[in-house]
Design a protein around this motif. Structure first.
Motif, PDB file in Angstrom:
ATOM      1  N   ARG A 177       6.729  31.333  -8.886  1.00  0.00           N
ATOM      2  CA  ARG A 177       6.921  29.976  -8.357  1.00  0.00           C
ATOM      3  C   ARG A 177       6.795  28.925  -9.456  1.00  0.00           C
ATOM      4  N   GLU A 178       5.834  29.145 -10.354  1.00  0.00           N
ATOM      5  CA  GLU A 178       5.593  28.161 -11.411  1.00  0.00           C
ATOM      6  C   GLU A 178       6.676  28.173 -12.479  1.00  0.00           C
TER       7      GLU A 178
ATOM      8  N   ARG B  36       2.729  33.611  -7.717  1.00  0.00           N
ATOM      9  CA  ARG B  36       2.386  32.295  -8.269  1.00  0.00           C
ATOM     10  C   ARG B  36       3.124  32.035  -9.573  1.00  0.00           C
ATOM     11  N   ARG B  37       3.140  33.028 -10.459  1.00  0.00           N
ATOM     12  CA  ARG B  37       3.853  32.841 -11.725  1.00  0.00           C
ATOM     13  C   ARG B  37       5.351  32.683 -11.503  1.00  0.00           C
TER      14      ARG B  37
ATOM     15  N   ASP C 264       0.439  35.512  -0.875  1.00  0.00           N
ATOM     16  CA  ASP C 264       0.700  36.159  -2.171  1.00  0.00           C
ATOM     17  C   ASP C 264       0.226  37.605  -2.234  1.00  0.00           C
TER      18      ASP C 264
ATOM     19  N   HIS D  67       3.968  33.336  -0.465  1.00  0.00           N
ATOM     20  CA  HIS D  67       2.792  32.468  -0.367  1.00  0.00           C
ATOM     21  C   HIS D  67       2.569  31.986   1.069  1.00  0.00           C
TER      22      HIS D  67
END
Length: 221
Positions: free
Chosen positions: A85-86, A82-83, A125, A120
């Motif tokens: 991707r962000e 997630r990090r 994830d 994801h």
């Protein structure tokens, strides 16, 4: 004076005391996993497994291991899919450059973003779902890993060598490079034979040590 290439390929005799002694000496002098050197406390949990995957991608290119590990440490702030991707593409590039991972920084930043998307979409994830899909088959683990961008056979071998510390079904995992190194220092050339020389809990360290001594033969001198 011998060239560096000649030093790497020269036969290194087994130490006195037999193969068991050589194995113990190797663990003492070179038995640090690459994950540990990169600051990853490996466990069967999503974040450390993802960081190991990232490290394996970085080590897959023709770049010095020390630089790839430095870049892995710089990417710690993006230690979950997630990090990653962000993070913006530029933020990933900047982290790689801080780790001196130049030349491949832009393409690798793109691949890491694509890999985080795949993580994801395919595994929610969590790489433990890849493990479950492989159903205890190391060949399936290796095949599924290679679906990630920029992670070819070399990167899959790196991941499996290190992950055998927390995924016992991979044991014993010694890839061709590790087996060639074992032959040069007079150790058995089959995975089961090598596995008998150390405790099961040390197989990941032993595999890493074989790679290290292949790069630095003087470790056993």
């Amino acid at each position: 004076m011998a060239t560096k290439q000649a030093k790497r390929t020269a036969q290194v005799p087994a130490q006195r005391g037999g193969t068991g002694t050589t194995a113990r000496r190797l663990l003492e002098r070179a038995g640090t996993t690459y994950a540990a050197e990169a600051g990853i406390t490996l466990a069967d949990k999503p974040s450390p497994l993802y960081r190991l995957l990232t490290m394996s991608v970085l080590l897959s290119t023709r770049i010095k291991a020390g630089i790839a590990l430095s870049a892995t440490r710089e990417l710690k702030g993006f230690g979950t899919p997630r990090r990653m991707r962000e993070a913006t593409w530029q933020q990933r590039v900047d982290a790689l450059v801080r780790g001196h991972y130049r030349r491949y920084d832009e393409s690798t930043a793109t691949a890491l973003g694509q890999g985080a998307d795949l993580m994801h979409q395919r595994y929610g994830d969590d790489l433990r779902k890849l493990r479950a899909e492989a159903d205890g088959d190391p060949r399936a683990v290796r095949r599924l890993l290679q679906e990630f961008p920029r992670l070819g056979p070399v990167g899959a071998d790196i991941f499996c060598r290190e992950a055998q510390g927390v995924w016992p079904e991979l044991r014993p995992y010694f890839d061709r490079k590790a087996l060639q190194s074992a032959e040069r220092i007079g150790l058995p050339t089959d995975p089961d034979g090598l596995a008998k020389l150390v405790r099961a809990a040390d197989l990941d360290r032993f595999a890493a040590a074989l790679i290290r001594v292949d790069l630095e033969p003087d470790l056993l001198s």
